[in-house]
Design a protein around this motif. Structure first.
Motif, PDB file in Angstrom:
ATOM      1  N   LEU A 199       0.833  -1.204   0.000  1.00  0.00           N
ATOM      2  CA  LEU A 199       0.000   0.000   0.000  1.00  0.00           C
ATOM      3  C   LEU A 199       0.868   1.254   0.000  1.00  0.00           C
ATOM      4  O   LEU A 199       0.595   2.215  -0.717  1.00  0.00           O
ATOM      5  CB  LEU A 199      -0.925  -0.010   1.220  1.00  0.00           C
ATOM      6  CG  LEU A 199      -1.811   1.226   1.410  1.00  0.00           C
ATOM      7  CD1 LEU A 199      -2.698   1.460   0.194  1.00  0.00           C
ATOM      8  CD2 LEU A 199      -2.654   1.081   2.676  1.00  0.00           C
ATOM      9  N   THR A 243     -11.209   1.021  11.553  1.00  0.00           N
ATOM     10  CA  THR A 243     -11.205  -0.267  10.867  1.00  0.00           C
ATOM     11  C   THR A 243     -11.269  -1.408  11.875  1.00  0.00           C
ATOM     12  O   THR A 243     -10.523  -1.423  12.859  1.00  0.00           O
ATOM     13  CB  THR A 243      -9.918  -0.423  10.021  1.00  0.00           C
ATOM     14  OG1 THR A 243      -9.869   0.633   9.072  1.00  0.00           O
ATOM     15  CG2 THR A 243      -9.904  -1.765   9.306  1.00  0.00           C
ATOM     16  N   VAL A 251      -9.410  -4.903   4.116  1.00  0.00           N
ATOM     17  CA  VAL A 251      -9.324  -3.456   3.899  1.00  0.00           C
ATOM     18  C   VAL A 251      -7.977  -3.079   3.290  1.00  0.00           C
ATOM     19  O   VAL A 251      -7.902  -2.242   2.386  1.00  0.00           O
ATOM     20  CB  VAL A 251      -9.541  -2.707   5.227  1.00  0.00           C
ATOM     21  CG1 VAL A 251      -9.307  -1.211   5.038  1.00  0.00           C
ATOM     22  CG2 VAL A 251     -10.953  -2.941   5.741  1.00  0.00           C
ATOM     23  N   ARG A 254      -8.001  -4.053  -0.457  1.00  0.00           N
ATOM     24  CA  ARG A 254      -8.806  -3.129  -1.262  1.00  0.00           C
ATOM     25  C   ARG A 254      -8.105  -1.777  -1.393  1.00  0.00           C
ATOM     26  O   ARG A 254      -8.186  -1.126  -2.433  1.00  0.00           O
ATOM     27  CB  ARG A 254     -10.186  -2.954  -0.638  1.00  0.00           C
ATOM     28  CG  ARG A 254     -11.108  -4.143  -0.886  1.00  0.00           C
ATOM     29  CD  ARG A 254     -12.562  -3.839  -0.579  1.00  0.00           C
ATOM     30  NE  ARG A 254     -12.809  -3.824   0.860  1.00  0.00           N
ATOM     31  CZ  ARG A 254     -13.125  -2.747   1.548  1.00  0.00           C
ATOM     32  NH1 ARG A 254     -13.196  -1.573   0.939  1.00  0.00           N
ATOM     33  NH2 ARG A 254     -13.358  -2.818   2.846  1.00  0.00           N
ATOM     34  N   SER A 255      -7.385  -1.367  -0.340  1.00  0.00           N
ATOM     35  CA  SER A 255      -6.659  -0.101  -0.393  1.00  0.00           C
ATOM     36  C   SER A 255      -5.531  -0.147  -1.417  1.00  0.00           C
ATOM     37  O   SER A 255      -5.289   0.825  -2.138  1.00  0.00           O
ATOM     38  CB  SER A 255      -6.088   0.229   0.994  1.00  0.00           C
ATOM     39  OG  SER A 255      -7.113   0.394   1.944  1.00  0.00           O
ATOM     40  N   GLN A 258      -7.063   0.091  -4.833  1.00  0.00           N
ATOM     41  CA  GLN A 258      -7.520   1.456  -5.073  1.00  0.00           C
ATOM     42  C   GLN A 258      -6.343   2.372  -5.390  1.00  0.00           C
ATOM     43  O   GLN A 258      -6.415   3.203  -6.293  1.00  0.00           O
ATOM     44  CB  GLN A 258      -8.258   1.982  -3.838  1.00  0.00           C
ATOM     45  CG  GLN A 258      -8.857   3.375  -4.014  1.00  0.00           C
ATOM     46  CD  GLN A 258      -9.496   3.882  -2.750  1.00  0.00           C
ATOM     47  OE1 GLN A 258      -8.838   4.033  -1.722  1.00  0.00           O
ATOM     48  NE2 GLN A 258     -10.792   4.125  -2.799  1.00  0.00           N
ATOM     49  N   GLU A 291     -10.088  13.505  -0.107  1.00  0.00           N
ATOM     50  CA  GLU A 291     -10.655  12.632  -1.139  1.00  0.00           C
ATOM     51  C   GLU A 291     -10.894  13.409  -2.431  1.00  0.00           C
ATOM     52  O   GLU A 291     -10.660  12.891  -3.530  1.00  0.00           O
ATOM     53  CB  GLU A 291     -11.957  12.019  -0.634  1.00  0.00           C
ATOM     54  CG  GLU A 291     -11.750  11.009   0.485  1.00  0.00           C
ATOM     55  CD  GLU A 291     -13.054  10.584   1.131  1.00  0.00           C
ATOM     56  OE1 GLU A 291     -13.145   9.432   1.571  1.00  0.00           O
ATOM     57  OE2 GLU A 291     -13.987  11.421   1.199  1.00  0.00           O
TER      58      GLU A 291
END
Length: 321
Positions: A199, A243, A251, A254-255, A258, A291
């Motif tokens: 990540l 979390t 998680v 998925r991070s 992404q 974001e």
């Protein structure tokens, strides 16, 4: 041109260089005055005698060190001056260290160091270039404004900088102040750790300080402007929930996906020809500033680093239209 806040000499072995220190940063915080509620009357702080309640002039105030309850030893400014280190105009480099060995918690303030006269520019640049090539910091003590500092001198492109450091006994042990610290380190071969490292790799970018600015200051100014016009101010959305440890691996995975899907290159810039899909303005309103910025960065929105939250919403909505 700014005036130096301190002048003296910088010693490097037998070489002595006259220098001045200049403030490297400035505060842009929005400042408020204190008023009595319901009026425009300013509130002032006064120096008042605790026993008599009467205001005391500054020239009648002395320093006192409490040795017992209600018992003080009075110290005059001249007495403090007499015991100050005699080399108060000297930055004497005691040695050089790898700056990476100095934990960030030790750093306090930063000053630019400049030569005091054109005739010293050559010596100054020689010292800067040598420090830059060695990739080390010179450690020294400095007395300034009645206080002694531990300092680190290092090179930046074109200038020497001096960092004041906290003394060792000023830095708290994290175990003494932070509850619930982990008792053991994460296993070096754990799947969660490897995924967390992936990540970090996926979100690695080039450091450009101009990409960031104080969004809270902008919101404060917007709040003041809205209240002046009698307009309603909409608050920021609540932070996401913590979390669940049980879902940590999912998680993390998925991070990573992404982060990779943002189309960033290794340098942290959006990949050529790839733009992330954006929704309508009403779909963007609930997103945080961070974001929104990520969306704008992936979509290649120009000037995004200087935009407010509302401007980012407008720009992204315009691209989606």
């Amino acid at each position: 041109m700014a005036r130096p806040i301190w002048t003296g000499v910088l010693t490097f072995g037998l070489v002595t260089l006259p220098v001045g220190l200049y403030t490297a940063t400035e505060d842009h915080t929005v400042h408020f005055h204190q008023l009595q509620r319901g009026t425009a009357d300013r509130i002032r702080n006064k120096r008042v005698n605790e026993r008599t309640g009467k205001e005391v002039d500054t020239d009648k105030i002395v320093k006192g060190y409490e040795i017992d309850e209600g018992e003080y030893v009075v110290v005059e400014p001249e007495e403090l001056e007499e015991i100050a280190p005699r080399r108060s105009k000297v930055i004497d480099l005691a040695g050089f260290v790898d700056l990476r060995q100095v934990e960030p918690v030790y750093f306090a303030r930063t000053y630019y160091v400049g030569p005091r006269g054109k005739e010293y520019v050559k010596v100054y640049e020689l010292r800067r270039a040598a420090l830059d090539r060695a990739d080390k910091a010179g450690i020294a003590t400095l007395t300034m404004r009645g206080k002694e500092y531990l300092t680190a001198l290092r090179a930046q492109p074109g200038v020497l900088v001096l960092h004041t450091l906290h003394w060792a006994d000023e830095v708290r042990d994290p175990a003494d102040v932070v509850p619930e610290l982990p008792q053991r380190r994460t296993k070096s071969d754990s799947k969660e750790l490897r995924t967390a490292q992936q990540l970090i790799d996926a979100l690695t970018i080039d450091w450009d300080p101009t990409d960031y600015h104080d969004t809270y200051e902008e919101r404060v100014k917007k709040l003041v402007a809205a209240k002046r016009k009698g307009e309603e101010v909409v608050g920021e959305p609540e932070p996401p929930e913590a979390t669940n440890v049980i879902d940590l691996m999912e998680v993390l995975s998925r991070s990573v996906e992404q982060g990779r899907s943002r189309g960033r290159t290794g340098g942290g810039k959006p990949a050529t020809g790839k733009k992330q899909a954006v929704g309508k303005k009403e779909d963007l309103g609930a997103l945080s500033k961070a974001e929104l910025y990520e969306r704008a960065s992936a979509a290649g929105v120009p000037g995004r680093s200087k935009m407010t939250r509302d401007q980012l919403v407008e720009a992204l909505a315009a691209q989606a239209a």
